[in-house]
Design an enzyme around this catalytic site. Sequence first.
Site, PDB file in Angstrom:
ATOM      1  N   CYS A  11       0.828  -1.200   0.000  1.00  0.00           N
ATOM      2  CA  CYS A  11       0.000   0.000   0.000  1.00  0.00           C
ATOM      3  C   CYS A  11       0.864   1.251   0.000  1.00  0.00           C
ATOM      4  O   CYS A  11       1.650   1.460   0.920  1.00  0.00           O
ATOM      5  CB  CYS A  11      -0.914   0.008   1.214  1.00  0.00           C
ATOM      6  N   CYS A  17      -2.151   7.004   5.875  1.00  0.00           N
ATOM      7  CA  CYS A  17      -3.611   6.981   6.027  1.00  0.00           C
ATOM      8  C   CYS A  17      -3.988   6.572   7.447  1.00  0.00           C
ATOM      9  O   CYS A  17      -4.913   7.118   8.028  1.00  0.00           O
ATOM     10  CB  CYS A  17      -4.203   6.071   4.958  1.00  0.00           C
ATOM     11  N   CYS A  20      -4.822   0.906   8.192  1.00  0.00           N
ATOM     12  CA  CYS A  20      -4.422  -0.497   8.340  1.00  0.00           C
ATOM     13  C   CYS A  20      -3.195  -0.614   9.240  1.00  0.00           C
ATOM     14  O   CYS A  20      -2.068  -0.716   8.767  1.00  0.00           O
ATOM     15  CB  CYS A  20      -4.127  -1.108   6.977  1.00  0.00           C
ATOM     16  N   GLN A 218     -23.305  -3.833   8.742  1.00  0.00           N
ATOM     17  CA  GLN A 218     -21.919  -4.296   8.895  1.00  0.00           C
ATOM     18  C   GLN A 218     -21.141  -4.139   7.591  1.00  0.00           C
ATOM     19  O   GLN A 218     -21.670  -4.424   6.520  1.00  0.00           O
ATOM     20  CB  GLN A 218     -21.921  -5.769   9.312  1.00  0.00           C
ATOM     21  N   TYR A 247     -29.571  -2.792  20.475  1.00  0.00           N
ATOM     22  CA  TYR A 247     -28.645  -2.129  19.551  1.00  0.00           C
ATOM     23  C   TYR A 247     -28.771  -2.830  18.191  1.00  0.00           C
ATOM     24  O   TYR A 247     -27.786  -3.244  17.594  1.00  0.00           O
ATOM     25  CB  TYR A 247     -27.194  -2.202  20.050  1.00  0.00           C
ATOM     26  N   GLU A 268     -33.324   0.154  18.995  1.00  0.00           N
ATOM     27  CA  GLU A 268     -32.246   0.841  18.292  1.00  0.00           C
ATOM     28  C   GLU A 268     -32.492   2.344  18.379  1.00  0.00           C
ATOM     29  O   GLU A 268     -33.626   2.800  18.313  1.00  0.00           O
ATOM     30  CB  GLU A 268     -32.228   0.342  16.828  1.00  0.00           C
ATOM     31  N   ASP A 316     -25.558  -5.979  20.867  1.00  0.00           N
ATOM     32  CA  ASP A 316     -24.476  -5.675  19.933  1.00  0.00           C
ATOM     33  C   ASP A 316     -24.181  -4.171  19.970  1.00  0.00           C
ATOM     34  O   ASP A 316     -24.455  -3.446  19.009  1.00  0.00           O
ATOM     35  CB  ASP A 316     -24.937  -6.115  18.524  1.00  0.00           C
ATOM     36  N   CYS A 343     -17.615  -5.147  19.157  1.00  0.00           N
ATOM     37  CA  CYS A 343     -16.559  -4.744  18.226  1.00  0.00           C
ATOM     38  C   CYS A 343     -15.405  -4.111  18.989  1.00  0.00           C
ATOM     39  O   CYS A 343     -14.531  -3.485  18.400  1.00  0.00           O
ATOM     40  CB  CYS A 343     -17.116  -3.812  17.158  1.00  0.00           C
TER      41      CYS A 343
END
Length: 386
Positions: A11, A17, A20, A218, A247, A268, A316, A343
Amino acid sequence: MEKRNEKKTVCPVFEKCGGCQLLDKSYDKQLSWKKDQVSALLQPYGKIDGIEGMEHPEYYRHKVHAVFGRDRKGNVISGVYKEGTHIIVPVEKCLIENQVAGEIIQTIKGLLKSFKIKTYDEDTGYGLLRHVLVRVGYRTGQVMVVLVLGSPIMPSKNNFVKALRKEHPEITTVVVNVNDKRTSMILGDKEQVIYGPGYIEDELCGLTFKISPKSFYQVNPEQTQKLYRTAIAYADLNGKETVLDAYCGTGTIGMIAAAKAGRVIGVELNKDAVRDAIAGAKKNHISNIRFYQADAGEFMVKLAEAGERVDVVLMDPPRSGSDEKFLASVVKLKPERVVYISCNPETLARDLKYLCGKGYRMVKGKAYDMFPFTSHVESTVLLQRR
Ligand code: SAH
């Protein structure tokens, strides 16, 4: 030194950036790094069953955002904000973004001049095009383009759509979103559909979901399906339970669970997501699910006060995790099982500490690599009432 060269060939904007963070590790090393991180954080409560990675970890992002601006020479650029700043790092090709989406963004960049569309300048507030958002359906291939403008009037918008669709006939809808505020939020409040239905549909675990510009969906549908299947297996439903999907976003998990449950309640905060969830239930002919627009914590308090019975909670929450209001109501409502999808393993560990101190125990868990090459990791955990 050798490794450094390796990254640069993968990359050209690595480290500029900031997206990653793990690009300098082999994919196997990334997976074991993530698994170790989740294992260590959850170790006081239980063990996880490893991590599930992707066979082909590239180009997984089905939602792609590009910010538009100019470089010092005045050339139009599109790319990402350098982490923590408003400096635009130009990106022409990205290893993790859907390739069709990336090509559409480059085409838009190329069309601006002939349509005399200026890019927006964040300092002066002058100019029109601020951002482009592209969402691609994983199963359906439907493509939504959202043009985020600094003011409501877009000259020759019909011809612009025509020119864009000539290059990319796969585009099924184009929406203009107006964001005239000096804000770091990408999308503004006003929306105008200029082509197609204003949303796309996608399929997950055999059901169809509606996705509007603002509703959460997602970004990595392939891994999401694997995660959802595990979460629903953890819920171990027998067809009679009352299930809460907290959620719930566009209602994906709850709708998939509905076939195996007595009834499902989804809650939600985002009203567009709730609208999409209701439309989704109708489209999929699911009649044993209801959605509510509310703060999950406040909604739970009301359920607990009303003496409602909930057998299984699927939750979630966003990266910040849940809150005490919600967790205290879980304890009050006493569901047999709680399936927590997270997450962010740090807030998951924090919330597990609370629940495990108040009558629940972690039975099992598993990590999923939803965001290869980045430091983010998703996981799901089953909690059982003691
Ligand atoms: N379960 C869904 C969405 C998960 S993302 C899916 O898998 O697609 C987390 C969701 O929580 C987002 O849709 C966000 O809008 C919602 N959210 C954030 N804070 C909330 C709150 N306080 N109460 C209810 N929902 C909330």
